[in-house]
Design a protein around this motif. Structure first.
Motif, PDB file in Angstrom:
ATOM      1  N   TYR A 259     -10.649   8.404   9.196  1.00 23.06           N
ATOM      2  CA  TYR A 259     -10.997   7.456   8.144  1.00 23.06           C
ATOM      3  C   TYR A 259     -12.086   8.068   7.268  1.00 23.06           C
ATOM      4  CZ  TYR A 259      -8.603   4.046  11.131  1.00 23.06           C
ATOM      5  OH  TYR A 259      -7.676   3.377  11.898  1.00 23.06           O
TER       6      TYR A 259
ATOM      7  N   GLU B 258       0.580   7.290   2.308  1.00 23.36           N
ATOM      8  CA  GLU B 258      -0.022   8.589   1.993  1.00 23.36           C
ATOM      9  C   GLU B 258       0.024   9.576   3.152  1.00 23.36           C
ATOM     10  OE1 GLU B 258      -3.464   7.910  -1.154  1.00 23.36           O
ATOM     11  OE2 GLU B 258      -3.754   6.625   0.608  1.00 23.36           O
TER      12      GLU B 258
ATOM     13  N   SER C 290       0.832  -1.203   0.000  1.00 23.14           N
ATOM     14  CA  SER C 290       0.000   0.000   0.000  1.00 23.14           C
ATOM     15  C   SER C 290       0.869   1.256   0.000  1.00 23.14           C
ATOM     16  CB  SER C 290      -0.912   0.021   1.238  1.00 23.14           C
ATOM     17  OG  SER C 290      -1.770  -1.105   1.256  1.00 23.14           O
TER      18      SER C 290
ATOM     19  N   LYS D 118     -15.097   0.734   2.082  1.00 24.67           N
ATOM     20  CA  LYS D 118     -13.698   0.420   2.332  1.00 24.67           C
ATOM     21  C   LYS D 118     -13.153   1.264   3.485  1.00 24.67           C
ATOM     22  CE  LYS D 118     -12.371  -1.027  -2.338  1.00 24.67           C
ATOM     23  NZ  LYS D 118     -11.452  -0.752  -3.478  1.00 24.67           N
TER      24      LYS D 118
ATOM     25  N   ILE E 122     -10.402   3.475   4.713  1.00 22.32           N
ATOM     26  CA  ILE E 122      -9.367   4.278   4.079  1.00 22.32           C
ATOM     27  C   ILE E 122      -8.935   5.387   5.030  1.00 22.32           C
ATOM     28  CG2 ILE E 122      -8.779   5.757   2.124  1.00 22.32           C
ATOM     29  CD1 ILE E 122     -11.000   4.345   0.541  1.00 22.32           C
TER      30      ILE E 122
ATOM     31  N   CYS F   7      -3.656   3.289   3.092  1.00 25.59           N
ATOM     32  CA  CYS F   7      -4.970   2.687   2.869  1.00 25.59           C
ATOM     33  C   CYS F   7      -5.634   2.402   4.217  1.00 25.59           C
ATOM     34  CB  CYS F   7      -4.857   1.447   2.000  1.00 25.59           C
ATOM     35  SG  CYS F   7      -4.318   1.827   0.325  1.00 25.59           S
TER      36      CYS F   7
END
Length: 354
Positions: free
Chosen positions: A175, A106, A103, A153, A155, A120
């Motif tokens: 999230y 970020e 992943s 999902k 995230i 992620c």
């Protein structure tokens, strides 16, 4: 004498791709710029001169953080799951390790030698001592799904350290679909959870750890009290479904928000009034922001970075606060305020420019 933000450097000759991350060094001497083109560039905030470039190949630079209080050590998260540690002395030294196997990294956050990586759905805590030593301390599991988000999902969209009533070392993890988790790094367990009815595209926490501002992906930015998770007002700015960044600035007295339409705005965090706008081209999408205050030198800086769209390169605009003798003659769309060292309440002293 009042101060106002003024554009003084446009950094545009280095990056081809979207600007993904911006970070000022501890004293505001340097600005680090990351991009989807796989480059990290380092600039002088005084001269606007490019000092160094680190090329990561095809791996986008997605996140940047300085190891405070250092002015020569920073970390970058890459699209291939690697975190690189960069030391800048007479030469540039780059070392890295795989933090997430599958992943992109970020988001980064750091407190002392504890580094947090977000990729992620994964959030890992690391002990980073020295140049090359990394030891994993913990993995933070996401909150349990409920009926409204059980098919969505998981995230991660933001990480932030704060001192809150829950812990002197509270890690906040936002999230997209699953609210905001507060993790007690001392007791190594979840301390609190903030349920947010909207999506969470970005999050920032005030310096005193009492207030959150959330980018809600649709209508703009919302302010919450951490003590009881109550909503305490909003600033309207359509996000067009984008993860628009938001940040407290000026010691929590103001809020800076990115923009899908080239208008980076600053609001009063108390009454949510609009204080001013930092203008890009109307076609620009600004999804990277950073701010710095150097109170010892009375220096206030903001950096805003754009996406590479419609054949346009990503670029950065660097703003600084300057003294203004006659604000009545000002025709630029800027924000003015008084008493910077004491962080007095911001005041709008010039009209908006259409």
């Amino acid at each position: 004498m009042p101060l106002q933000y003024k554009l003084y450097h446009r950094l545009e000759e280095e990056h081809q791709g979207t600007i993904t991350s911006l970070a000022f060094s501890s004293h505001g001497t340097f600005l680090a710029v990351g991009s989807l083109d796989g480059k990290l560039s380092l600039w002088s905030t005084l001269s606007g001169r490019k000092l160094h470039v680190v090329v990561t190949g095809s791996n986008a630079v997605l996140s940047i953080i300085w190891m405070m209080p250092s002015e020569n050590h920073l970390l970058c998260g890459l699209a291939n799951g690697v975190v690189i540690s960069i030391h800048i002395d007479d030469c540039v030294t780059v070392m890295g390790f795989t933090a997430h196997s599958s992943s992109p990294v970020e988001y980064l956050a750091v407190m002392d030698c504890i580094v947090v990586t977000g990729a992620c759905l994964e959030v890992f805590l690391w002990n980073h001592e020295g140049t090359a030593k990394w030891t994993q301390l913990a993995q933070i599991l996401p909150p349990l799904s409920i009926s409204v988000n059980h098919e969505s999902k998981v995230i991660v969209t933001s990480l932030a350290w704060a001192r809150t009533k829950y812990s002197e070392r509270t890690l906040l993890v936002a999230y997209l679909h699953h609210g905001i988790l507060l993790w007690d790094a001392i007791k190594v367990k979840m301390a609190h959870f903030v349920y947010v009815k909207t999506l969470v595209g970005s999050m920032s926490v005030s310096r005193d750890g009492n207030v959150l501002v959330v980018s809600n992906v649709t209508t703009g930015f919302d302010i919450y009290h951490l003590n009881d998770s109550s909503l305490d007002g909003s600033m309207l700015q359509p996000s067009n479904g984008m993860l628009v960044p938001v940040a407290f600035i000026h010691g929590g007295q103001a809020i800076l928000g990115g923009s899908p339409c080239g208008k980076v705005q600053i609001w009063d965090s108390t009454d949510r009034s609009l204080l001013g706008t930092l203008m890009h081209d109307t076609k620009d999408v600004v999804l990277s922001i950073a701010a710095h205050v150097e109170s010892r030198e009375d220096r206030f800086l903001i950096a805003t970075g754009t996406c590479a769209l419609e054949g346009r390169r990503g670029y950065v605009q660097l703003w600084h606060a300057v003294e203004v003798e006659d604000v009545g003659e000002c025709r630029l769309c800027l924000v003015c305020f008084h008493s910077p060292l004491e962080f007095k309440r911001l005041q709008t002293v010039i009209p908006m420019v259409s």
